[in-house]
Design an enzyme around this catalytic site. Structure first.
Site: not given
Length: 234
Positions: A148, A197
């Site tokens: 992303h 993440h």
């Protein structure tokens, strides 16, 4: 006349130098973060940041008001494959309709190439997702670098740089590029807030994405100038 040319030359050279520095800095930062990601144990700052974003004693609950979690889920979709593909396709079709074939080609190669690079990097590093806190969004791929974060940087910075070249004044250029940078930043932060993440994954994604976008901007700029020179009458 010579003074004006000198000023324009200096301005152009500064822009090119800045882009080159972003490429070099991004590559250097990515390599450093890659070494960190290959360690068997997560770095202290990775764990500390993820824990700081959760309520002490209840790691399943993020900090902030109750609506912030849903807002972050909405904002993180700005870096999802579906949204980025839609935006990229819309821009490429517009450029083709406007007969800007070279620009359309570079947008396609830059963004598609960035996606391919991200997939290869994930497989090469093979870092698992963090398990320090519960995930607040569904994930199924590897962790490093953040797809992303990287693809947001590739897409929004590439399109921002392209759009900035079409506006006449400096203030508008700064606004366009600021929106591109801010969107990239928000997407990366949302991945941390959702716990999917490590912070180093997001930083690496930003570094790689910015370097890739600026590299293609430099190549596209060179190609445009070469094409324009070839069309000039002898």
């Amino acid at each position: 006349m010579s003074t004006a040319r000198s000023g324009l030359f200096g301005k152009v050279e500064f822009t090119v130098l800045l882009a080159a520095l972003i490429v070099a800095g991004g590559l250097w930062g990515f390599v450093e973060l890659m070494e960190l990601a290959r360690d068997s144990a997560p770095h202290g700052f990775d764990t500390e940041i993820l824990l700081a974003l959760r309520t002490p004693g209840d790691l399943a609950t993020p900090i902030g008001p109750h609506w912030l979690k849903e807002a972050m889920r909405d904002l993180t979709s700005l870096g999802s494959a579906a949204v980025l593909i839609y935006i990229t396709a819309a821009v490429i079709i517009y450029l083709l309709v406007a007969r800007k074939t070279l620009a359309a080609f570079f947008v396609l190669v830059a963004i598609a190439g960035g996606q391919a690079l991200n997939s290869l990097l994930k497989l090469g590093i093979d870092r698992p997702r963090p398990e320090v806190v519960p995930h607040l969004a569904h994930v199924s791929t590897l962790s490093f670098p953040s797809g992303h974060a990287m693809m947001s940087a590739v897409t929004y910075l590439t399109l921002g740089a392209l759009l900035a070249q079409t506006v006449p004044d400096r203030a508008t250029k700064i606004y366009v590029l600021s929106v591109a940078v801010l969107t990239t930043f928000i997407v990366g932060v949302s991945r941390l807030y959702l716990g999917v993440h490590w912070p180093s994954d997001v930083l690496a994604g930003w570094c790689a994405g910015a370097a890739w976008a600026m590299l293609f901007w430099l190549v596209a700029r060179w190609a445009r100038r070469t094409q324009a020179a070839s069309l000039k009458p002898m």
